[in-house]
Enzyme design. Sequence first.
Site, mmCIF file in Angstrom:
data_model
loop_
_atom_site.group_PDB
_atom_site.id
_atom_site.type_symbol
_atom_site.label_atom_id
_atom_site.label_comp_id
_atom_site.label_asym_id
_atom_site.label_seq_id
_atom_site.Cartn_x
_atom_site.Cartn_y
_atom_site.Cartn_z
ATOM 1 N N LYS A 92 -57.484 36.861 15.716
ATOM 2 C CA LYS A 92 -56.978 37.740 15.458
ATOM 3 C C LYS A 92 -57.621 38.818 14.772
ATOM 4 C CE LYS A 92 -53.126 37.652 18.059
ATOM 5 N NZ LYS A 92 -53.026 38.001 19.162
ATOM 6 N N TYR A 136 -55.021 31.696 13.685
ATOM 7 C CA TYR A 136 -53.999 33.333 14.028
ATOM 8 C C TYR A 136 -55.297 33.775 13.257
ATOM 9 C CZ TYR A 136 -50.000 36.168 15.736
ATOM 10 O OH TYR A 136 -49.348 36.165 17.134
ATOM 11 N N THR A 182 -39.518 39.052 19.754
ATOM 12 C CA THR A 182 -39.646 38.946 21.351
ATOM 13 C C THR A 182 -37.988 37.484 21.035
ATOM 14 O OG1 THR A 182 -40.577 37.425 20.348
ATOM 15 C CG2 THR A 182 -41.634 39.708 21.190
ATOM 16 N N ASP A 212 -49.660 34.830 33.264
ATOM 17 C CA ASP A 212 -49.142 33.970 32.206
ATOM 18 C C ASP A 212 -49.294 32.706 32.628
ATOM 19 O OD1 ASP A 212 -46.425 35.030 29.747
ATOM 20 O OD2 ASP A 212 -46.818 32.752 30.740
ATOM 21 N N ASN A 260 -53.062 40.573 26.385
ATOM 22 C CA ASN A 260 -52.052 39.740 25.214
ATOM 23 C C ASN A 260 -51.423 39.065 24.612
ATOM 24 O OD1 ASN A 260 -49.282 40.703 23.666
ATOM 25 N ND2 ASN A 260 -48.461 40.175 25.462
#
Lengths: 251, 254
Positions: B163, B159, B194, B41, B94
């Site tokens: 994707k 975005y 989340t 991360d 991810n």
Amino acid sequence: MTARFAGRTTLVTGAGGGIGGACARLLAREGAAVACADIDRAAAGRTADAITAAGGAATAVACDVTDPDSCRDAVAHAVAGGAALDLLVNVAGVGSLRPTGEVTLDEWNRTLAVNLTGTFLMCQQALPLLVESGGSIVNVASVAGVRAVPYNAAYCASKGGVIMLTKSLAVEFGRRGVRANCVCPSSVATDFLASFEFTDAIDRSLFDRASSVIEGPMDPSVVAAAIAYLASDDAAMITGAALMLDGGATS
Amino acid sequence: MSQVTYDFAGKVAIVTGAGGGIGRASALGFARAGASVAVADVNADGAEETVALAEAAGGRAIAVVTDVSSSDAVRAMVDRTIGEFGRIDYAHNNAGVAGEQNDVGDVPEAEWDRVLGVMLRGVFLCMKYEIPHMLAEGGSVVNTASGAGLVAYPGQSPYVSSKHGVIGLTKTAALEYGARGVRVNAVCPGTVLTPMVETVIEEMDLEPALIALHPIGRIGTADEVANAVLWLCSDDASFVLGHALSVDGGYVVP
């Protein structure tokens, strides 16, 4: 092995065949009581016998999915004794390889009647019970429902229809707690596949564009594993999916 | 937590964006299944927290601070994983960033580069350096795409483009490596609860509107996406290749 289906009552059509039989056996191994439905009662009986011999719970029932009464009876058979219906798996299907000019109207109608209308009729009969239980549906569509296969017009049309039927049910019944998904296998090693006749009228080169990059055909247990996954609680957020089991054929 | 207990003992997984949300859920899933996990991360604190959670669950994990848009950082992530664990069997690529809301005519070029840098270039770099380590014994890659990889969302062109690109990249790599034992697939989550999303939903009172968009009548959890990642990595998915699996409660059902 995880018992994902302990205490669940399930109904599998086409359970006398390769994919249906593998699916029924897997669900039973993981704790489900399985009603094995097939137009060939003896074939359904062999699957049910194999399950009970292995210590599982299964019964057999004759079912012609093109006949609404027969569908109703199969659903009633599955829940005889007051069980809830938790899962319907529609596997029953027919198809053949034939140049479109040679396909008779009867053959076209039969393919649509079993693969598409039959899936609809079974869903229609089972849905009230699935709404009660918060159950789910898994339909066996095909890679042929997404990507054209030559000499298979009726089969492609029927399987494309199964995919949209599945999605439509997913949207309509999601709020009521019922999930609907389908699997789209490419070639599976079954008697059904073996029945395809490659006559001289068929140009084999037209099949190359739809081949998988993984060595096939796949074992029916691969399809059963995917059906069980979609039916399981691990897929609780998956509905309306057409899960491709095609080794990359539609990529 | 998945219902199935997968057996990934002796295997090694890399999860990027594993400092929280979906990546943390899948990292913990891999750890519970017995895999050693490289928790990557850009946020060191988040990665360390995930490692602590994995260890508390009896797993083995290392934190690797990684900006996936940087080639050097991704190579270092892979080298560190190989150095610590000796192999790579699974990768869940991810890492992602939220995009600003702008029509195409108003998107700053730097914003375009930032979003695509993490989510498209980042997935490319990860696969570029991970997959060669999988060729000897086979492996499985799952990339996090999105419902935005299948349909458009006005105001989110960087975005959505990234994707959509992830899905094309996934399919291409799947065809390239499928016959060599490496399966590449994608998951397409809908809205997932989340911590970041939860804050926005609460502030803007979006929950009823979001639920209305999901035929299933609720919003998904990170664990539910992680369950799909684990299944795609398992042998049960042996014929699933180049697939973009929606885990969205029917959100983008076409």
